[in-house]
Design a protein around this motif. Sequence first.
Motif, PDB file in Angstrom:
ATOM      1  N   LEU A 253      28.725  42.066  30.729  1.00 19.65           N
ATOM      2  CA  LEU A 253      29.064  41.819  29.324  1.00 19.65           C
ATOM      3  C   LEU A 253      28.777  40.381  28.909  1.00 19.65           C
ATOM      4  CD1 LEU A 253      32.412  43.814  29.128  1.00 19.65           C
ATOM      5  CD2 LEU A 253      30.149  44.514  28.313  1.00 19.65           C
ATOM      6  N   GLY A 254      28.127  39.629  29.796  1.00 22.95           N
ATOM      7  CA  GLY A 254      27.755  38.262  29.471  1.00 22.95           C
ATOM      8  C   GLY A 254      28.843  37.239  29.727  1.00 22.95           C
ATOM      9  N   VAL A 255      29.861  37.606  30.502  1.00 23.34           N
ATOM     10  CA  VAL A 255      30.947  36.675  30.839  1.00 23.34           C
ATOM     11  C   VAL A 255      30.860  36.393  32.339  1.00 23.34           C
ATOM     12  CG1 VAL A 255      33.425  36.242  30.732  1.00 23.34           C
ATOM     13  CG2 VAL A 255      32.352  37.704  29.006  1.00 23.34           C
ATOM     14  N   PRO A 256      30.206  35.292  32.710  1.00 23.20           N
ATOM     15  CA  PRO A 256      30.019  34.998  34.131  1.00 23.20           C
ATOM     16  C   PRO A 256      31.237  34.333  34.774  1.00 23.20           C
ATOM     17  CG  PRO A 256      28.974  33.297  32.809  1.00 23.20           C
ATOM     18  CD  PRO A 256      29.537  34.326  31.843  1.00 23.20           C
ATOM     19  N   ASN A 257      31.246  34.314  36.094  1.00 27.44           N
ATOM     20  CA  ASN A 257      32.236  33.606  36.917  1.00 27.44           C
ATOM     21  C   ASN A 257      33.661  34.126  36.790  1.00 27.44           C
ATOM     22  OD1 ASN A 257      30.217  31.868  37.953  1.00 27.44           O
ATOM     23  ND2 ASN A 257      30.335  30.698  36.042  1.00 27.44           N
ATOM     24  N   ILE A 258      33.828  35.382  36.417  1.00 28.78           N
ATOM     25  CA  ILE A 258      35.147  36.012  36.414  1.00 28.78           C
ATOM     26  C   ILE A 258      35.280  36.732  37.761  1.00 28.78           C
ATOM     27  CG2 ILE A 258      36.619  37.774  35.343  1.00 28.78           C
ATOM     28  CD1 ILE A 258      36.234  35.499  33.445  1.00 28.78           C
ATOM     29  N   PRO A 259      36.336  36.456  38.519  1.00 28.07           N
ATOM     30  CA  PRO A 259      36.497  37.135  39.811  1.00 28.07           C
ATOM     31  C   PRO A 259      36.707  38.644  39.648  1.00 28.07           C
ATOM     32  CG  PRO A 259      37.934  35.218  39.658  1.00 28.07           C
ATOM     33  CD  PRO A 259      37.371  35.453  38.288  1.00 28.07           C
ATOM     34  N   GLU A 260      36.109  39.414  40.530  1.00 32.08           N
ATOM     35  CA  GLU A 260      36.331  40.862  40.556  1.00 32.08           C
ATOM     36  C   GLU A 260      37.826  41.159  40.689  1.00 32.08           C
ATOM     37  OE1 GLU A 260      35.037  44.858  40.419  1.00 32.08           O
ATOM     38  OE2 GLU A 260      33.714  43.141  40.347  1.00 32.08           O
ATOM     39  N   GLU A 261      38.542  40.300  41.426  1.00 38.14           N
ATOM     40  CA  GLU A 261      39.993  40.474  41.580  1.00 38.14           C
ATOM     41  C   GLU A 261      40.697  40.514  40.226  1.00 38.14           C
ATOM     42  OE1 GLU A 261      41.583  38.515  45.655  1.00 38.14           O
ATOM     43  OE2 GLU A 261      40.944  37.073  44.116  1.00 38.14           O
ATOM     44  N   ALA A 262      40.215  39.767  39.251  1.00 36.29           N
ATOM     45  CA  ALA A 262      40.861  39.700  37.936  1.00 36.29           C
ATOM     46  C   ALA A 262      40.583  40.929  37.079  1.00 36.29           C
ATOM     47  CB  ALA A 262      40.420  38.445  37.185  1.00 36.29           C
ATOM     48  N   THR A 263      39.481  41.616  37.330  1.00 38.08           N
ATOM     49  CA  THR A 263      39.127  42.752  36.472  1.00 38.08           C
ATOM     50  C   THR A 263      39.391  44.114  37.097  1.00 38.08           C
ATOM     51  OG1 THR A 263      36.813  42.749  37.213  1.00 38.08           O
ATOM     52  CG2 THR A 263      37.354  41.414  35.271  1.00 38.08           C
ATOM     53  N   ASP A 264      39.523  44.195  38.413  1.00 39.11           N
ATOM     54  CA  ASP A 264      39.794  45.493  39.027  1.00 39.11           C
ATOM     55  C   ASP A 264      41.166  46.007  38.590  1.00 39.11           C
ATOM     56  OD1 ASP A 264      37.401  45.607  40.345  1.00 39.11           O
ATOM     57  OD2 ASP A 264      38.228  45.354  42.351  1.00 39.11           O
ATOM     58  N   PRO A 265      41.266  47.298  38.251  1.00 40.66           N
ATOM     59  CA  PRO A 265      42.557  47.849  37.858  1.00 40.66           C
ATOM     60  C   PRO A 265      43.521  47.901  39.047  1.00 40.66           C
ATOM     61  CG  PRO A 265      40.879  49.566  37.906  1.00 40.66           C
ATOM     62  CD  PRO A 265      40.184  48.284  38.188  1.00 40.66           C
ATOM     63  N   ALA A 266      44.754  47.488  38.804  1.00 43.49           N
ATOM     64  CA  ALA A 266      45.784  47.501  39.847  1.00 43.49           C
ATOM     65  C   ALA A 266      46.692  48.720  39.710  1.00 43.49           C
ATOM     66  CB  ALA A 266      46.611  46.228  39.774  1.00 43.49           C
ATOM     67  N   THR A 267      47.098  49.015  38.492  1.00 40.21           N
ATOM     68  CA  THR A 267      47.958  50.160  38.223  1.00 40.21           C
ATOM     69  C   THR A 267      47.550  50.788  36.902  1.00 40.21           C
ATOM     70  OG1 THR A 267      49.622  48.836  37.051  1.00 40.21           O
ATOM     71  CG2 THR A 267      49.946  49.160  39.429  1.00 40.21           C
ATOM     72  N   CYS A 268      47.943  52.035  36.733  1.00 39.96           N
ATOM     73  CA  CYS A 268      47.655  52.754  35.498  1.00 39.96           C
ATOM     74  C   CYS A 268      48.805  53.716  35.264  1.00 39.96           C
ATOM     75  CB  CYS A 268      46.342  53.516  35.637  1.00 39.96           C
ATOM     76  SG  CYS A 268      45.848  54.439  34.166  1.00 39.96           S
TER      77      CYS A 268
ATOM     78  N   VAL B 126      46.503  50.277  31.514  1.00 40.49           N
ATOM     79  CA  VAL B 126      45.831  49.921  32.755  1.00 40.49           C
ATOM     80  C   VAL B 126      46.110  48.441  32.980  1.00 40.49           C
ATOM     81  CG1 VAL B 126      43.642  49.775  33.999  1.00 40.49           C
ATOM     82  CG2 VAL B 126      44.018  51.625  32.351  1.00 40.49           C
ATOM     83  N   GLN B 127      46.728  48.135  34.098  1.00 38.92           N
ATOM     84  CA  GLN B 127      47.037  46.755  34.459  1.00 38.92           C
ATOM     85  C   GLN B 127      45.972  46.295  35.442  1.00 38.92           C
ATOM     86  OE1 GLN B 127      50.768  46.378  36.455  1.00 38.92           O
ATOM     87  NE2 GLN B 127      50.889  44.199  36.112  1.00 38.92           N
ATOM     88  N   HIS B 128      45.240  45.260  35.061  1.00 41.43           N
ATOM     89  CA  HIS B 128      44.155  44.754  35.897  1.00 41.43           C
ATOM     90  C   HIS B 128      44.618  43.533  36.675  1.00 41.43           C
ATOM     91  CE1 HIS B 128      40.913  47.199  34.061  1.00 41.43           C
ATOM     92  NE2 HIS B 128      41.743  47.194  33.039  1.00 41.43           N
ATOM     93  N   GLY B 129      44.037  43.333  37.824  1.00 43.55           N
ATOM     94  CA  GLY B 129      44.303  42.154  38.640  1.00 43.55           C
ATOM     95  C   GLY B 129      44.889  42.498  39.990  1.00 43.55           C
ATOM     96  N   ILE B 130      44.131  42.245  41.026  1.00 48.08           N
ATOM     97  CA  ILE B 130      44.606  42.449  42.396  1.00 48.08           C
ATOM     98  C   ILE B 130      44.278  41.197  43.199  1.00 48.08           C
ATOM     99  CG2 ILE B 130      44.400  44.971  42.391  1.00 48.08           C
ATOM    100  CD1 ILE B 130      41.717  44.605  43.848  1.00 48.08           C
ATOM    101  N   ASP B 131      45.142  40.832  44.093  1.00 46.90           N
ATOM    102  CA  ASP B 131      44.905  39.681  44.962  1.00 46.90           C
ATOM    103  C   ASP B 131      44.439  40.226  46.307  1.00 46.90           C
ATOM    104  OD1 ASP B 131      44.860  37.263  46.255  1.00 46.90           O
ATOM    105  OD2 ASP B 131      47.018  36.919  46.170  1.00 46.90           O
ATOM    106  N   ALA B 132      43.163  40.614  46.381  1.00 47.25           N
ATOM    107  CA  ALA B 132      42.630  41.312  47.555  1.00 47.25           C
ATOM    108  C   ALA B 132      42.742  40.503  48.837  1.00 47.25           C
ATOM    109  CB  ALA B 132      41.174  41.705  47.309  1.00 47.25           C
ATOM    110  N   ASN B 133      42.577  39.186  48.749  1.00 49.69           N
ATOM    111  CA  ASN B 133      42.670  38.373  49.958  1.00 49.69           C
ATOM    112  C   ASN B 133      44.035  37.697  50.110  1.00 49.69           C
ATOM    113  OD1 ASN B 133      42.324  36.511  47.913  1.00 49.69           O
ATOM    114  ND2 ASN B 133      40.557  35.496  48.820  1.00 49.69           N
ATOM    115  N   ARG B 134      44.970  38.071  49.267  1.00 48.86           N
ATOM    116  CA  ARG B 134      46.377  37.633  49.345  1.00 48.86           C
ATOM    117  C   ARG B 134      46.545  36.118  49.448  1.00 48.86           C
ATOM    118  NH1 ARG B 134      49.265  42.516  50.293  1.00 48.86           N
ATOM    119  NH2 ARG B 134      47.899  44.115  51.121  1.00 48.86           N
ATOM    120  N   ASN B 135      45.770  35.392  48.642  1.00 49.44           N
ATOM    121  CA  ASN B 135      45.901  33.937  48.651  1.00 49.44           C
ATOM    122  C   ASN B 135      46.623  33.393  47.417  1.00 49.44           C
ATOM    123  OD1 ASN B 135      43.953  34.220  46.684  1.00 49.44           O
ATOM    124  ND2 ASN B 135      42.476  32.829  47.625  1.00 49.44           N
ATOM    125  N   GLY B 136      47.182  34.291  46.614  1.00 46.64           N
ATOM    126  CA  GLY B 136      47.981  33.873  45.472  1.00 46.64           C
ATOM    127  C   GLY B 136      47.202  33.531  44.217  1.00 46.64           C
TER     128      GLY B 136
END
Length: 182
Positions: A111-126, A85-95
């Motif tokens: 999980l106690g890890v704050p300030n991580i963007p949803e863009e970094a954790t959402d699955p992109a491909t599987c 599972v490859q995570h990370g999507i640039d939903a607003n396409r700002n690079g």
Amino acid sequence: MDFHCPDKSADTNHNGYVSTEEGLPMYGDIFISLTTTGDTTKASGLAVDRMPAADARGELTYERTIPAAELPAGNIAHLHDLHIVQHGIDANRNGKYDLDALSESTFAKSLGVPNIPEEATDPATCGMVSGAAAGSVPAGGVNTGDGSTLGGGPVSAPVIYSVGGAALAGVLGVALVRRRRA
């Protein structure tokens, strides 16, 4: 275990993205974190600072050898049951992955890890790892699917996976993961 790649029906909140929470029941827990350096265990699953990222053209190359002794028990014998599972999507396409597009990752925060963007954790491909018989270790590349987490219709970004297989000497070589976006 009967884990598989989620399709668009996993998007239960209908925002157009399969979040980690939505996909997790389908693809299961982390066995190996494909980090660029350091630890590769489940504990590094949110080490976004050590994960590979695509370049400005959307291309990603990943190469790393992980000794079999560092893999969770049973991974080599059940290679044919695993997927990437490859995570990370640039939903607003700002690079970049930021909090502006989809806000903070509720998964990371839980999980106690704050300030991580949803863009970094959402699955992109599987993609399912295939080409290995039960109990055997493949020689050469291991094929994975074109595994979009969008499922169903055409994938907006052509995805090519080529993941190096485990060597018979007991080393799992993850040779190349390449992703292109249009």
